[in-house]
Design a protein around this motif. Sequence first.
Motif, short mmCIF file in Angstrom:
data_model
loop_
_atom_site.label_atom_id
_atom_site.label_comp_id
_atom_site.label_asym_id
_atom_site.label_seq_id
_atom_site.Cartn_x
_atom_site.Cartn_y
_atom_site.Cartn_z
N GLY A 42 -2.91 0.40 5.75
CA GLY A 42 -3.66 -0.79 5.39
C GLY A 42 -3.52 -1.18 3.93
N LYS A 45 1.66 -2.84 2.70
CA LYS A 45 3.12 -2.73 2.67
C LYS A 45 3.79 -3.68 3.67
CE LYS A 45 2.78 1.59 3.87
NZ LYS A 45 1.34 1.77 4.08
N SER A 46 3.32 -3.62 4.92
CA SER A 46 3.96 -4.46 5.94
C SER A 46 3.68 -5.93 5.70
CB SER A 46 3.48 -4.07 7.34
OG SER A 46 3.83 -2.74 7.62
N THR A 47 2.50 -6.24 5.16
CA THR A 47 2.19 -7.64 4.86
C THR A 47 3.19 -8.18 3.85
OG1 THR A 47 -0.15 -7.19 5.27
CG2 THR A 47 0.37 -9.19 4.05
N HIS A 202 5.54 7.08 5.56
CA HIS A 202 4.51 8.05 5.18
C HIS A 202 5.10 9.44 5.03
CE1 HIS A 202 1.19 5.33 5.36
NE2 HIS A 202 1.67 4.84 6.49
N SER A 399 -3.13 -2.74 10.62
CA SER A 399 -1.88 -2.16 10.11
C SER A 399 -1.42 -1.09 11.11
CB SER A 399 -2.12 -1.54 8.74
OG SER A 399 -2.77 -0.29 8.87
N GLY A 401 -0.64 2.10 11.02
CA GLY A 401 -1.34 3.39 11.06
C GLY A 401 -2.75 3.25 11.58
N1 ATP Z 1 -2.58 -10.52 11.51
C1 ATP Z 1 -3.58 -9.96 10.82
N2 ATP Z 1 -4.83 -10.42 10.91
C2 ATP Z 1 -5.84 -9.87 10.22
N3 ATP Z 1 -5.70 -8.83 9.37
C3 ATP Z 1 -4.47 -8.32 9.22
C4 ATP Z 1 -3.35 -8.84 9.93
N4 ATP Z 1 -2.25 -8.12 9.59
C5 ATP Z 1 -2.67 -7.18 8.71
N5 ATP Z 1 -3.99 -7.30 8.47
C6 ATP Z 1 -4.79 -6.46 7.56
O1 ATP Z 1 -4.18 -6.46 6.27
C7 ATP Z 1 -4.29 -5.17 5.66
C8 ATP Z 1 -2.91 -4.67 5.25
O2 ATP Z 1 -2.17 -4.37 6.42
P1 ATP Z 1 -0.64 -3.89 6.39
O3 ATP Z 1 -0.15 -3.97 7.79
O4 ATP Z 1 0.10 -4.66 5.37
O5 ATP Z 1 -0.79 -2.38 5.93
P2 ATP Z 1 0.34 -1.24 5.73
O6 ATP Z 1 0.33 -0.85 4.30
O7 ATP Z 1 1.61 -1.70 6.31
O8 ATP Z 1 -0.29 -0.02 6.56
P3 ATP Z 1 0.43 1.08 7.57
O9 ATP Z 1 0.87 2.20 6.72
O10 ATP Z 1 -0.72 1.50 8.43
O11 ATP Z 1 1.49 0.39 8.33
C9 ATP Z 1 -4.99 -4.28 6.69
O12 ATP Z 1 -6.35 -4.20 6.35
C10 ATP Z 1 -4.80 -5.02 8.00
O13 ATP Z 1 -5.84 -4.76 8.91
#
Ligand code: ATP
Length: 499
Positions: A42, A45-47, A202, A399, A401
């Motif tokens: 969360g 990163k993916s965002t 990770h 996210s 994870g």
């Molecule tokens: N489509 C969406 N709608 C609402 N919230 C979202 C959406 N996509 C991501 N989020 C929120 O944005 C935040 C960042 O998510 P992200 O997927 O970028 O995390 P991450 O660093 O890739 O985590 P992980 O290691 O679990 O993959 C999280 O709190 C997630 O719940």
Amino acid sequence: MNTGEVLRIEGLKKQYPGVQALKDVDISFSGGEVHGLVGENGAGKSTLIKILAGIVKADEGVFRFDGKESTISSSKDATRHGLSFIHQELNLVNYFNAMENIFLGHTYPRHYGPLVDWKKLREQTRTICDSLSIDLPLEKPVSHLSAVQRAMVAIARAFAVNGRIYFMDEPATALTDVEKEKLFNVIQSLKEQGKTVVYVTHNLDDILRITDRITVMRDGQVVKHSRTSTMTKDSLISAMIGKNLASAFPPKTGTIGKPLMSVENLSNSLLRDISFTLHSGEILGIGGLVGSGRTELLETLFGVRSVTTGTILLDGTPYRPGSPGEAISSGVVLVPEERRKGGLVLSRSINENITLMSLPEVSRFGFLRHTHLRRKALEAGRSVRLKASDYEHHVDTLSGGNQQKVVFAKTVMRIPKVLMLDEPSKGVDVGARFEIYSIIRDLASHGAAIIVVSSDFNEVLGLADRILFIREGGMTSIHDNEGIDQEQYLHYCYGRTHA
Ligand SMILES: Nc1ncnc2c1ncn2[C@@H]1O[C@H](COP(=O)(O)OP(=O)(O)OP(=O)(O)O)[C@@H](O)[C@H]1O
Ligand SMILES: [Mg+2]
């Protein structure tokens, strides 16, 4: 060869309902580098990656390619800038075959006119697969392929583009060590060609091994940025979670009780003559190499695969599940490796997913008690440190994870008799991993019997009371987990009884 800065991002912001996924991110990537991007589940990163891919729209932010400001508002823009992606969710089209997926969104080679030149397409696909030294069935719909093969399709697709920057979001979670090494070789050669690879995972050992620089994100911000040579696993972990982690595994608590499941001479098309007794409160690790039959053993006990010969007793009564449904109603639960596929209904709310298996428990006189249901779901979510702004949101807004944590939350809603976990910590960040281990221990101390399969032998050694080793579908030995070191562990995996 350009080793200077190829992309600089400034002031990147993204708000989702209830969560600021990216607060104000500045980050830059250079030619000829492998750049690690790490952070808790969360962290954002993916965002960041989806924004660069043109899948998600940023609220604010400036992108400079080779110093020139530009915009990304579609996947076409991303391609035009030479950006190529392996997404965490792979984003494959299930009913397309491997070849169609690899060339999805690219221009197909054509004969004169609109006709696709399939022969050429097949040749080009072969060339890509050869360069990765992989062998894929090209004509089958990808829904029929294994997890490893699907991951390789997504990887091949990224390499079908002659890109400048390759973004890889957890590309190796489904891969075996052998395929992972192939991927690392390709990454190395991209780097030598002056290209940029941004690698998200990770797996901190991998990050420390293959990257030149590392950016650590926490709560939508960059909190650390360093050359890899100056970082250690400990410094990475404390940057990620904002504190030191004293020990990787929680201490053993409960005691081992009565026999709960006895398996005798279990055989089927993939397993040979497996016998063991599992006790209440016990954590049994399954050791073995990838492909040794570890997952198949779990699937057989879960009713996915049928038993040819042998007997299983559960709590003293014969147990031979014909389906996962039957297994679950007998109290035997499997948390599969591919959780997105096996464990979740992505288009349903977090609440619904967590309570999916516990409906009888939370319904009274046939009516669902919604308040009770929600409270239980919230408790379960908290116990796994699920990061979600609203439990009514769909699971696919979480996210990667955090989606996995939903599967665990669902499992702990009702204590199973036998809980089987296949690769429980893949894709889960270090902090949450500790929570998940604590949950496993906790369930055991409440009398559940646990079976854990993991390719990470430290995980098996850190959790298990006993370890059963299998090789080519047959059981080679079973040991108390006392004083087994890594070398011995590998010897047992290869089926040698004396190290
Ligand atoms: N489509 C969406 N709608 C609402 N919230 C979202 C959406 N996509 C991501 N989020 C929120 O944005 C935040 C960042 O998510 P992200 O997927 O970028 O995390 P991450 O660093 O890739 O985590 P992980 O290691 O679990 O993959 C999280 O709190 C997630 O719940
Ligand atoms: Mg992610």
